[in-house]
Write an enzyme that holds these catalytic residues in place. Structure first.
Site, PDB file in Angstrom:
ATOM      1  N   HIS A   1      -0.447  -7.023   0.380  1.00  0.00           N
ATOM      2  CA  HIS A   1      -1.251  -8.261   0.455  1.00  0.00           C
ATOM      3  C   HIS A   1      -2.008  -8.470  -0.852  1.00  0.00           C
ATOM      4  O   HIS A   1      -2.134  -9.584  -1.344  1.00  0.00           O
ATOM      5  CB  HIS A   1      -2.290  -8.183   1.587  1.00  0.00           C
ATOM      6  CG  HIS A   1      -1.722  -7.874   2.942  1.00  0.00           C
ATOM      7  ND1 HIS A   1      -2.167  -6.809   3.689  1.00  0.00           N
ATOM      8  CD2 HIS A   1      -0.763  -8.479   3.671  1.00  0.00           C
ATOM      9  CE1 HIS A   1      -1.503  -6.784   4.837  1.00  0.00           C
ATOM     10  NE2 HIS A   1      -0.637  -7.780   4.854  1.00  0.00           N
TER      11      HIS A   1
ATOM     12  N   HIS B   1      11.787  -5.071  11.223  1.00  0.00           N
ATOM     13  CA  HIS B   1      10.875  -4.211  11.979  1.00  0.00           C
ATOM     14  C   HIS B   1      11.548  -3.114  12.805  1.00  0.00           C
ATOM     15  O   HIS B   1      10.859  -2.312  13.428  1.00  0.00           O
ATOM     16  CB  HIS B   1       9.969  -5.075  12.876  1.00  0.00           C
ATOM     17  CG  HIS B   1       9.107  -6.007  12.077  1.00  0.00           C
ATOM     18  ND1 HIS B   1       9.400  -7.351  11.914  1.00  0.00           N
ATOM     19  CD2 HIS B   1       8.009  -5.762  11.348  1.00  0.00           C
ATOM     20  CE1 HIS B   1       8.490  -7.896  11.130  1.00  0.00           C
ATOM     21  NE2 HIS B   1       7.638  -6.970  10.774  1.00  0.00           N
TER      22      HIS B   1
ATOM     23  N   HIS C   1      -3.516  -4.245   2.788  1.00  0.00           N
ATOM     24  CA  HIS C   1      -2.963  -3.151   1.984  1.00  0.00           C
ATOM     25  C   HIS C   1      -2.543  -3.716   0.633  1.00  0.00           C
ATOM     26  O   HIS C   1      -2.684  -4.925   0.384  1.00  0.00           O
ATOM     27  CB  HIS C   1      -1.817  -2.458   2.712  1.00  0.00           C
ATOM     28  CG  HIS C   1      -0.691  -3.362   3.142  1.00  0.00           C
ATOM     29  ND1 HIS C   1       0.072  -4.076   2.250  1.00  0.00           N
ATOM     30  CD2 HIS C   1      -0.218  -3.684   4.374  1.00  0.00           C
ATOM     31  CE1 HIS C   1       0.982  -4.770   2.899  1.00  0.00           C
ATOM     32  NE2 HIS C   1       0.819  -4.571   4.204  1.00  0.00           N
TER      33      HIS C   1
ATOM     34  N   LYS D   1       2.177   2.755   8.662  1.00  0.00           N
ATOM     35  CA  LYS D   1       1.126   3.627   9.183  1.00  0.00           C
ATOM     36  C   LYS D   1       1.699   4.974   9.563  1.00  0.00           C
ATOM     37  O   LYS D   1       1.098   6.019   9.308  1.00  0.00           O
ATOM     38  CB  LYS D   1       0.519   2.975  10.422  1.00  0.00           C
ATOM     39  CG  LYS D   1      -0.819   2.373  10.137  1.00  0.00           C
ATOM     40  CD  LYS D   1      -1.503   2.074  11.455  1.00  0.00           C
ATOM     41  CE  LYS D   1      -2.567   1.027  11.246  1.00  0.00           C
ATOM     42  NZ  LYS D   1      -2.802   0.250  12.452  1.00  0.00           N
TER      43      LYS D   1
ATOM     44  N   LYS E   1       9.139   2.361   2.592  1.00  0.00           N
ATOM     45  CA  LYS E   1       8.425   1.215   3.101  1.00  0.00           C
ATOM     46  C   LYS E   1       7.006   1.647   3.459  1.00  0.00           C
ATOM     47  O   LYS E   1       6.804   2.751   3.940  1.00  0.00           O
ATOM     48  CB  LYS E   1       9.151   0.716   4.357  1.00  0.00           C
ATOM     49  CG  LYS E   1       8.964  -0.750   4.569  1.00  0.00           C
ATOM     50  CD  LYS E   1       9.678  -1.241   5.790  1.00  0.00           C
ATOM     51  CE  LYS E   1       8.838  -2.396   6.288  1.00  0.00           C
ATOM     52  NZ  LYS E   1       9.413  -3.168   7.322  1.00  0.00           N
TER      53      LYS E   1
ATOM     54  N   CYS F   1      11.473 -11.655  18.080  1.00  0.00           N
ATOM     55  CA  CYS F   1      10.847 -10.442  17.530  1.00  0.00           C
ATOM     56  C   CYS F   1       9.350 -10.671  17.460  1.00  0.00           C
ATOM     57  O   CYS F   1       8.877 -11.563  16.766  1.00  0.00           O
ATOM     58  CB  CYS F   1      11.391 -10.104  16.139  1.00  0.00           C
ATOM     59  SG  CYS F   1      10.412  -8.796  15.356  1.00  0.00           S
TER      60      CYS F   1
ATOM     61  N   CYS G   1       7.772 -10.220  13.830  1.00  0.00           N
ATOM     62  CA  CYS G   1       7.928 -11.377  12.925  1.00  0.00           C
ATOM     63  C   CYS G   1       7.307 -12.619  13.543  1.00  0.00           C
ATOM     64  O   CYS G   1       7.110 -13.607  12.847  1.00  0.00           O
ATOM     65  CB  CYS G   1       9.374 -11.756  12.666  1.00  0.00           C
ATOM     66  SG  CYS G   1      10.486 -10.519  12.074  1.00  0.00           S
TER      67      CYS G   1
ATOM     68  N   CYS H   1      15.906  -5.945  14.897  1.00  0.00           N
ATOM     69  CA  CYS H   1      15.355  -6.801  13.845  1.00  0.00           C
ATOM     70  C   CYS H   1      15.408  -5.975  12.555  1.00  0.00           C
ATOM     71  O   CYS H   1      14.858  -4.874  12.509  1.00  0.00           O
ATOM     72  CB  CYS H   1      13.908  -7.185  14.171  1.00  0.00           C
ATOM     73  SG  CYS H   1      13.010  -7.777  12.714  1.00  0.00           S
TER      74      CYS H   1
HETATM   75  N1  MSP Z   1       0.878 -14.664   8.817  1.00  0.00           N
HETATM   76  C1  MSP Z   1       2.122 -14.763   8.135  1.00  0.00           C
HETATM   77  C2  MSP Z   1       2.053 -15.804   7.032  1.00  0.00           C
HETATM   78  C3  MSP Z   1       1.695 -17.192   7.468  1.00  0.00           C
HETATM   79  S1  MSP Z   1       1.586 -18.287   6.136  1.00  0.00           S
HETATM   80  C4  MSP Z   1       1.510 -19.793   6.838  1.00  0.00           C
HETATM   81  C5  MSP Z   1       2.465 -13.414   7.509  1.00  0.00           C
HETATM   82  N2  MSP Z   1       1.444 -12.575   7.320  1.00  0.00           N
HETATM   83  S2  MSP Z   1       1.582 -11.097   6.690  1.00  0.00           S
HETATM   84  O1  MSP Z   1       0.269 -10.505   6.836  1.00  0.00           O
HETATM   85  O2  MSP Z   1       2.662 -10.388   7.262  1.00  0.00           O
HETATM   86  O3  MSP Z   1       1.765 -11.287   5.172  1.00  0.00           O
HETATM   87  C6  MSP Z   1       3.024 -11.418   4.564  1.00  0.00           C
HETATM   88  C7  MSP Z   1       2.825 -11.534   3.070  1.00  0.00           C
HETATM   89  O4  MSP Z   1       2.047 -10.413   2.584  1.00  0.00           O
HETATM   90  C8  MSP Z   1       4.093 -11.455   2.246  1.00  0.00           C
HETATM   91  O5  MSP Z   1       4.773 -12.671   2.154  1.00  0.00           O
HETATM   92  C9  MSP Z   1       3.542 -11.014   0.912  1.00  0.00           C
HETATM   93  O6  MSP Z   1       2.888 -12.088   0.290  1.00  0.00           O
HETATM   94  C10 MSP Z   1       2.496  -9.979   1.317  1.00  0.00           C
HETATM   95  N3  MSP Z   1       3.085  -8.655   1.483  1.00  0.00           N
HETATM   96  C11 MSP Z   1       2.984  -7.863   2.597  1.00  0.00           C
HETATM   97  N4  MSP Z   1       3.592  -6.679   2.350  1.00  0.00           N
HETATM   98  C12 MSP Z   1       4.100  -6.662   1.103  1.00  0.00           C
HETATM   99  C13 MSP Z   1       4.762  -5.704   0.311  1.00  0.00           C
HETATM  100  N5  MSP Z   1       5.059  -4.505   0.748  1.00  0.00           N
HETATM  101  N6  MSP Z   1       5.081  -6.075  -0.960  1.00  0.00           N
HETATM  102  C14 MSP Z   1       4.753  -7.302  -1.473  1.00  0.00           C
HETATM  103  N7  MSP Z   1       4.132  -8.211  -0.748  1.00  0.00           N
HETATM  104  C15 MSP Z   1       3.853  -7.964   0.556  1.00  0.00           C
HETATM  105  O7  MSP Z   1       3.609 -13.198   7.181  1.00  0.00           O
END
Ligand code: MSP
Length: 506
Positions: free
Chosen positions: A22, A147, A19, A305, A302, A127, A130, A144
């Site tokens: 990311h 979440h 999304h 889905k 936030k 959790c 997380c 949590c």
């Molecule tokens: N798999 C772990 C990371 C392991 S690294 C060794 C993880 N994955 S995640 O898919 O949840 O991705 C988290 C990251 O996605 C956040 O730190 C950020 O970089 C990005 N983001 C996910 N949602 C976001 C927002 N709503 N806003 C900004 N960045 C976000 O955690």
């Protein structure tokens, strides 16, 4: 000597499709990587997917798929989205890659031989979302906070990692910026976490999670997902686990230590505790910088889905085009602060900054220049403040101030617009051809500089502008950066092309 620059995004969980949260991290990393390549650094830019653990196992089950089949599908979606956004990563690491698995196995053995992993019992609240243990203090109303679910009570035999052992050493390195955490508020937050809560040994294996990398000396356990995931930063640059211990440079290219791990605040704490402790245990240098950007909401909510407000990266590309999508994300907020996104704001910004801004400046200037035969460089264009803008722009990108660099570009456009309005080249063309030719040279040469500044943000637009200026994009890209950004690079006899509008109004 050529400087190396190794930048990473987090590896994203494949329990969900990509999304724009990311995408925000990935585009930001891409801008920094492209900027460093542009100035001549030797760059390695890594992103990828985190594919093991209870959460993913469960999602696969719900989808009635084998975990590997499920993760293959979602990993492909991430790769597709990054292709759509023109992301220039040098590798896409998946934690289900054979080399990664082999290296994780080696690293676990190495840390155990060193005495940093021991058998114990782990009791705690876990959790699943997380994939982290929580303390009572972390919870809000028993849930949590991230979440909003009740963590499970877990009490199981577990291989524990001696995290507490590294507390003093890590705190010192964070305080003295050997491990730099930016922005400063985030560093302070981590220091107070260390000082107030300290570090406890953590569980490094799970007994009832089948979808993971088996613990090499006890196959009834699988490695804790974060221990597995962190090692991607080494395996992604080439450590394939063939050597017993990770080489101190991490991979073939000598890229370790990472220059910057980019991420949002949700995963700062683990990156500032578990990961550097693992590196100390492995005898490796720590990453130089953790840069933490903010979290995005969609119209104040936030992304989720159930609310149906999740925006896929491709949706943005479809509406605005790839370069505009990248621009809108990068200019959405101060880099490092939380942001709020809405389609209305994006539309407004598209029209103001892109259609009326750069698009209009280029179209207007090229139309005027096409009315005269030859340009003339007489005055040197100091009023357009190109040199000063470069200094500010480069300083901003060196300090990871991505939005500031965009402000610098926008300021340059305003200066150019005012220069046109003040000098009225359309009148000069009739009265004083030489003066008109000089003014127009200054404008087009400034646009050429703007196109270089845009290159890391909007690579296709930069090339389109070169084309309009009568320059060959392939030749421009081969140019030495220092020379390319000297004043006077545009030949006076260049043949401008009108081309299509860069950003037609929505
Ligand atoms: N798999 C772990 C990371 C392991 S690294 C060794 C993880 N994955 S995640 O898919 O949840 O991705 C988290 C990251 O996605 C956040 O730190 C950020 O970089 C990005 N983001 C996910 N949602 C976001 C927002 N709503 N806003 C900004 N960045 C976000 O955690």
């Amino acid at each position: 000597m050529q400087k190396k620059f190794y930048i990473t995004t987090p590896i994203y969980y494949v329990n969900d499709k990509p999304h724009i949260g990311h995408a925000y991290t990935t585009v930001a990393a891409d801008v920094l990587a492209r900027y460093r390549r542009m100035i001549g650094d030797k760059v390695f830019f890594l992103t990828g997917t985190d594919e093991h653990g209870a959460k993913i196992e469960e999602k696969a089950k719900k989808a009635r798929k084998k975990p590997k089949e499920f993760t293959d599908e979602i990993a492909a979606k991430f790769q597709f989205s990054w292709g759509e956004l023109n992301i220039s990563n040098d590798n896409f690491i998946r934690t289900t890659d054979k080399n990664h698995i082999r290296a994780v196995t080696k690293a676990l053995k190495f840390m155990r031989t060193k005495g940093d992993i021991y058998k114990g019992v782990h009791k705690g609240l876990y959790c699943r979302e997380c994939e982290q243990f929580k303390t009572e203090r972390d919870l809000v109303d028993g849930l949590c906070p991230e979440h909003k679910i009740t963590p499970e009570k877990v009490e199981e035999e577990s291989y524990m990692f001696k995290l507490a052992k590294y507390k003093d050493q890590l705190l010192e390195k964070i305080k003295n910026n050997e491990l730099q955490i930016l922005p400063k508020e985030r560093k302070n937050e981590i220091i107070s976490f260390y000082e107030n809560e300290g570090l406890n040994d953590i569980s490094f294996s799970r007994k009832n999670v089948g979808w993971g990398i088996p613990v090499p000396w006890d196959k009834s356990h699988t490695a804790y997902v974060w221990a597995d995931a962190f090692l991607n930063y080494l395996t992604g640059i080439g450590w394939n686990g063939e050597s017993e211990s990770p080489p101190d440079k991490g991979g073939e290219g000598g890229f370790w230590p990472a220059d910057v791990h980019l991420m949002s605040k949700d995963i700062l704490r683990v990156h500032a505790t578990i990961w550097p402790a693992m590196l100390l245990s492995l005898g490796l240098p720590l990453p130089k910088t953790l840069f933490i950007h903010g979290f995005f909401k969609i119209e104040g909510q936030k992304m989720s889905k159930s609310l149906g407000n999740v925006i896929a990266p491709e949706d943005l590309v479809r509406r605005y085009g790839v370069d505009a999508a990248r621009y809108l994300l990068m200019s959405a907020t101060i880099f490092g602060r939380d942001g709020d996104i809405s389609q209305d704001k994006f539309d407004e910004k598209f029209n103001a900054d892109l259609a009326n801004g750069i698009g209009n400046l280029v179209a207007r200037s090229i139309t005027l220049a096409s009315k005269i035969n030859s340009l003339k460089s007489l005055s040197g264009g100091q009023e357009l403040k190109v040199k000063e803008s470069w200094l500010e722009y480069e300083k901003a990108l060196y300090e990871f101030k991505i939005d500031t660099a965009l402000d610098d570009i926008n300021r340059m456009m305003k200066i150019s617009d005012n220069y046109i309005t003040t000098n009225k080249p359309w009148e000069l063309i009739k009265k004083d051809k030489d003066k008109a030719a000089d003014i127009l040279y200054n404008i087009l040469e400034t646009i050429r500089h703007i196109s270089w500044m845009l290159l890391p943000f909007m690579p296709e637009t930069a090339e389109k502008i070169w084309d309009s200026l009568g320059l060959n994009p392939a030749d421009e890209l081969k140019k030495d950066f220092k020379k390319a950004i000297k004043w006077g690079g545009l030949p006076i006899d260049t043949k401008v092309n009108k081309g299509e509008a860069l950003f037609p109004r929505l």
